[in-house]
Design a protein around this motif. Structure first.
Motif: not given
Length: 268
Positions: A258-268
């Motif tokens: 799905f083209g999701i970056p490996e470091d995908f996470d919530y914004m601080d």
């Protein structure tokens, strides 16, 4: 006596005129023609035959009116004369026969003229069975004229009152606005202040990004945007969780698919 038949297709829509070759005496006519058209065709001084002269009297040929043609208002007036003089009820076919013969109204325009009178409530129209019947009586016309006159008089009165009111407002507005040196000086000063205000507003616009109100509005917009990002992040993690349970895929495979970056996470 030999006769020559002249077909006046352009001038009269196909009406036929017969005249004697020898002395240009008009001896017969197929339909109503104007004196002007007849004379222009013969190109000579001709003599009316008794037969044609009686026809001229019957149909009411008028050299001046035929030459210039009847205006719409003249046709309307003449058609109203038919109703007033006869005080009778007619069908359209009756009017189409009477109007050309007695009032000089061209057959092609009879229906249009009659409909305009009906639209203006000058002629009454009632449908009986499959036919329309038309009538108009002088009493109704007189009443309509009186009503129209009353309306016009009312409009004149209202217009005069409005004019008086506006004139009073103009006179009142002129008080204190006489063209004096002091007033001219104040007007120039006012114009200068307006120009200065325009320049200051343009200068202020340059620093609009530093305006505390604008900065506060941007902060509020950032909060809304961050909440939206967090909401969509929740959605993505929920889909990934369902995919892993349904198909037993690991995170790296789902991210790649799905083209999701490996470091995908919530914004601080």
């Amino acid at each position: 006596m030999a006769r020559t038949e002249v077909l006046l297709s352009a001038a009269t829509g196909g009406w036929k005129l017969y005249y004697n070759n020898t002395n240009a005496e008009i001896v017969g006519v197929h339909s109503q023609l104007s004196f002007y058209v007849l004379k222009s065709v013969c190109k000579s001084q001709f003599v009316w035959s008794p037969e044609l002269w009686r026809m001229k009297e019957c149909v009411g040929w008028d050299e001046d009116s035929k030459k210039k043609g009847l205006s719409l208002e003249e046709k309307r007036t003449r058609m109203m004369e038919i109703f007033f003089e006869t005080k009778d009820v007619f069908q359209l076919k009756d009017i189409e026969k009477i109007a050309p013969k007695t009032k000089g109204i061209t057959p092609m325009s009879v229906k249009e003229v009659l409909q305009s009178l009906v639209d203006d409530n000058m002629v009454d129209c009632e449908r009986v069975g499959t036919s329309n019947y038309y009538w108009a009586f002088p009493s109704k016309a007189l009443h309509a004229r009186k009503h129209k006159l009353e309306e016009l008089q009312k409009q004149i009165s209202e217009t005069k009152q409005r004019k008086m009111s506006l004139q009073k407002a103009v006179d009142k507005a002129k008080v204190g606005r006489q063209d004096t040196k002091e007033r001219s000086s104040l007007l120039k000063e006012l114009q200068a202040l307006r120009e200065e205000r325009t320049q200051q507003q343009a200068e202020l616009e340059k620093y609009r990004e530093c305006d505390p109100e604008v900065v506060e509005e941007m902060r509020k917009s950032n909060v809304v945007a961050k909440d939206a990002v967090s909401r969509w992040t929740d959605n993505i993690f929920a889909i990934k969780s369902w995919t892993k349970k349904k198909f037993a895929f690991d995170d790296s495979r789902i991210n790649k698919a799905f083209g999701i970056p490996e470091d995908f996470d919530y914004m601080d």
